[in-house]
Design a protein around this motif. Sequence first.
Motif, PDB file in Angstrom:
ATOM      1  N   UNK A 203       0.984  -1.066   0.049  1.00  0.00           N
ATOM      2  CA  UNK A 203      -0.002   0.040  -0.023  1.00  0.00           C
ATOM      3  C   UNK A 203       0.977   1.177  -0.089  1.00  0.00           C
ATOM      4  N   UNK A 204       0.798   2.114  -0.964  1.00  0.00           N
ATOM      5  CA  UNK A 204       1.608   3.093  -1.066  1.00  0.00           C
ATOM      6  C   UNK A 204       0.747   4.438  -0.984  1.00  0.00           C
ATOM      7  N   UNK A 205       1.327   5.536  -0.498  1.00  0.00           N
ATOM      8  CA  UNK A 205       0.634   6.990  -0.512  1.00  0.00           C
ATOM      9  C   UNK A 205      -0.177   7.072  -1.608  1.00  0.00           C
TER      10      UNK A 205
ATOM     11  N   UNK B 235      -2.236   9.403  -2.621  1.00  0.00           N
ATOM     12  CA  UNK B 235      -2.363  10.666  -3.069  1.00  0.00           C
ATOM     13  C   UNK B 235      -1.487  11.378  -3.897  1.00  0.00           C
ATOM     14  N   UNK B 236      -0.269  10.287  -4.021  1.00  0.00           N
ATOM     15  CA  UNK B 236       1.073  10.772  -4.757  1.00  0.00           C
ATOM     16  C   UNK B 236       0.752  10.341  -6.173  1.00  0.00           C
TER      17      UNK B 236
ATOM     18  N   UNK C 210       5.784  11.589  -8.038  1.00  0.00           N
ATOM     19  CA  UNK C 210       6.212  12.079  -6.809  1.00  0.00           C
ATOM     20  C   UNK C 210       6.459  11.071  -5.826  1.00  0.00           C
TER      21      UNK C 210
ATOM     22  N   UNK D 249       9.785   9.911  -6.622  1.00  0.00           N
ATOM     23  CA  UNK D 249      10.826  11.062  -6.114  1.00  0.00           C
ATOM     24  C   UNK D 249      10.928  10.778  -4.665  1.00  0.00           C
ATOM     25  N   UNK D 250       9.766  10.372  -3.941  1.00  0.00           N
ATOM     26  CA  UNK D 250      10.062  10.170  -2.478  1.00  0.00           C
ATOM     27  C   UNK D 250      10.821   9.221  -2.134  1.00  0.00           C
ATOM     28  N   UNK D 251      10.634   7.962  -2.623  1.00  0.00           N
ATOM     29  CA  UNK D 251      11.544   6.858  -2.448  1.00  0.00           C
ATOM     30  C   UNK D 251      12.964   7.048  -2.809  1.00  0.00           C
TER      31      UNK D 251
ATOM     32  N   UNK E 179      14.489   9.776  -3.026  1.00  0.00           N
ATOM     33  CA  UNK E 179      15.193  10.848  -2.075  1.00  0.00           C
ATOM     34  C   UNK E 179      15.310  10.026  -0.955  1.00  0.00           C
ATOM     35  N   UNK E 180      14.740   9.039  -0.465  1.00  0.00           N
ATOM     36  CA  UNK E 180      15.005   8.082   0.914  1.00  0.00           C
ATOM     37  C   UNK E 180      16.183   7.351   0.736  1.00  0.00           C
TER      38      UNK E 180
ATOM     39  N   UNK F 206      -2.486   9.545 -10.138  1.00  0.00           N
ATOM     40  CA  UNK F 206      -2.394   9.241  -8.701  1.00  0.00           C
ATOM     41  C   UNK F 206      -2.636   7.830  -8.540  1.00  0.00           C
TER      42      UNK F 206
ATOM     43  N   UNK G  36       9.752   1.528  -7.716  1.00  0.00           N
ATOM     44  CA  UNK G  36      10.616   1.898  -6.355  1.00  0.00           C
ATOM     45  C   UNK G  36      11.626   1.006  -5.888  1.00  0.00           C
TER      46      UNK G  36
ATOM     47  N   UNK H  60      23.837   9.418   4.398  1.00  0.00           N
ATOM     48  CA  UNK H  60      22.932  10.237   3.725  1.00  0.00           C
ATOM     49  C   UNK H  60      22.590  11.352   4.446  1.00  0.00           C
TER      50      UNK H  60
ATOM     51  N   UNK I  62       3.154   0.984   5.238  1.00  0.00           N
ATOM     52  CA  UNK I  62       4.049   1.790   4.295  1.00  0.00           C
ATOM     53  C   UNK I  62       5.366   2.008   4.779  1.00  0.00           C
TER      54      UNK I  62
ATOM     55  N   UNK J 185      14.964   1.267   3.627  1.00  0.00           N
ATOM     56  CA  UNK J 185      15.899   2.363   2.915  1.00  0.00           C
ATOM     57  C   UNK J 185      17.005   2.639   3.801  1.00  0.00           C
TER      58      UNK J 185
ATOM     59  N   UNK K  57      18.066   4.309   5.943  1.00  0.00           N
ATOM     60  CA  UNK K  57      17.726   5.522   6.849  1.00  0.00           C
ATOM     61  C   UNK K  57      17.664   4.664   8.265  1.00  0.00           C
TER      62      UNK K  57
END
Lengths: 320, 257
Positions: free
Chosen positions: A90-92, A94-95, A99, A102-104, A106-107, A135, A151, B1, B85, B92, B94
């Motif tokens: 289950x992922x967010x 609303x993205x 997006x 991008x989120x994953x 950047x993590x 979305x 991802x 990071x 989630x 990751x 983190x």
Amino acid sequence: MNVIDVEGLSKDYRQHFWTPLRRVLHNVTFVVREAEIFGFLGPNGSGKSTTIKILLEIIFPTEGRAKLFGKDVGDSDAKRHIGFLPENPYFYDYLTSTQFLEFHGSLQGMSRDQIHSRIPKILEQVGMRGTEHMRLRNFSKGMLQRIGLAQAILHDPKLVILDEPMTGLDPVGRKEVRDLMLQLREQGKTVFFSTHILSDVEMVCDRVAILNKGHLLSCGKVDELIAADIRYVDLVWGGHSPKLLDYLRTLDTKLSVSAESIYLKVFPHAKESGKDFERRMNEIVQKGIELGGAIQTISPKKETLEDVFVKQVGHMESRV
Amino acid sequence: MNRFKFYIAFARNAFREARHNKVLHIAAGFAAALILFSLFMGEVSMYQNEKVVKDVGLAAISLLGVFVAIYLGVTSLYQELEKRTIYSIVSKPIRREDVLIGKYLGMAWILGVAVVMMTLYLYLVTSFIEAKIDFALLPAIALIYVELLVIAAVAVLFSSFSTPFMSGFFTLGFFLVGRVSHILRDFGERSKNDVFKFFANLVQKVIDLEPFDLRVHAVHKLPIYMEDFWYPLFYGCVLTALLIAGSLVVFRRRDFK
């Protein structure tokens, strides 16, 4: 160096703080080598996801240890080389796809430029090109699985861990995931995936481990686990020579006769070695030809992974 | 990071989530309606029009903020765990601590945006009855924000080991006790029971949210001394740091089943 090294892993769970501890993983030991596809096989509730969660430090082991790339699980350097797709992701919602990636990204510590140069390529690879601005809430289960895969491989990891990656996919989607795994292996990546779909394992895995009720039942190459010995041989004769029929009736085999063919099912005797069985088959074929028979087909039936799985899990059930 | 980069990613994601959250929209709408309604309440007061609007406005900002702080604090971490989630996040490179701090900073950002927007709205409404911007409200609003950070930290602490309902219940309890702990202390001072006196004093020392309330000072133009602002600011920062540190201890070794 082993990519995954698991030794004596055990895990106890407590449902609630007032309920007693229950062991869900018992002394599990196995290794996963570089650039192989490793299938982690077991029925539901066998401990596959628990093992994966320990490898990713989502949960902690009660006993034993696990290493990734020779480093203890949880090590940031090791994690940098891992891509993970959870079960029923289950992922967010609303993205949008972009997006979300991008989120994953950047993590994972990727720069914005790296992320944006990889996104089109990865979306293409998982068959999601054109969904950049959609979305996730509008995605089907299969699409969510694919974006989850995206991802997992966005940062070009050396090890990809997939928990039940075929869940929710149609046959085409399953084939695409299998192809992706093979593609990753060709690139020198290691793929570790859990599943209970045996045909997927047989098709792509180099090695497998079978797990049931938290116990590791076996681990090794697929063709080693599947006994090389032939279970039986299907022999189809064309024509009806009475002498042939008389001869075949004297044999300790299953015989059925139709208008045009004779079907023969020959089983190895108990304690008969593979070579002896082979010799006996040769004699049957030779003699049959001498007696005027003509062979239409010979098909030796070997053990399938499903047979191994059912046998091992069934044996375990009877012990439990 | 670079941790800062990660915090930004998390805060941005939390903000995106909040933007799509209907519960928060309704809460903000309710607070906005309350401030607007204060215009009519002011009309029926005796020459206190502007004070009523400011008083109700600050109360609405505080109430909305407390609701949002508790709601986000108890649900956002829980949802990460419930919807799993957290699995793909923890895998990751983190540290778990950074996940929790990132989530908290995301909440702090959302609370900050909510407070700023409500403040601007309050100034807009007050502009109907007075033609100047009353900067005296700002220290009170700043301390409301600090108080919200404390409440959010309490909610995060409880949600790191409890269900949203229980976490919400405990956090609301903390807020209510914090707001009346000075009254409890006064009762304790007058009590002849030494145990009660000690207990009442202790509660007031640990949980004291009264100093964050400068509403009366701001609305009635009473002087606000340096310690009236700096003491709660310092206390709020220390309490928040302790609460987050407590959450980290729980979160670091927790199994995400």
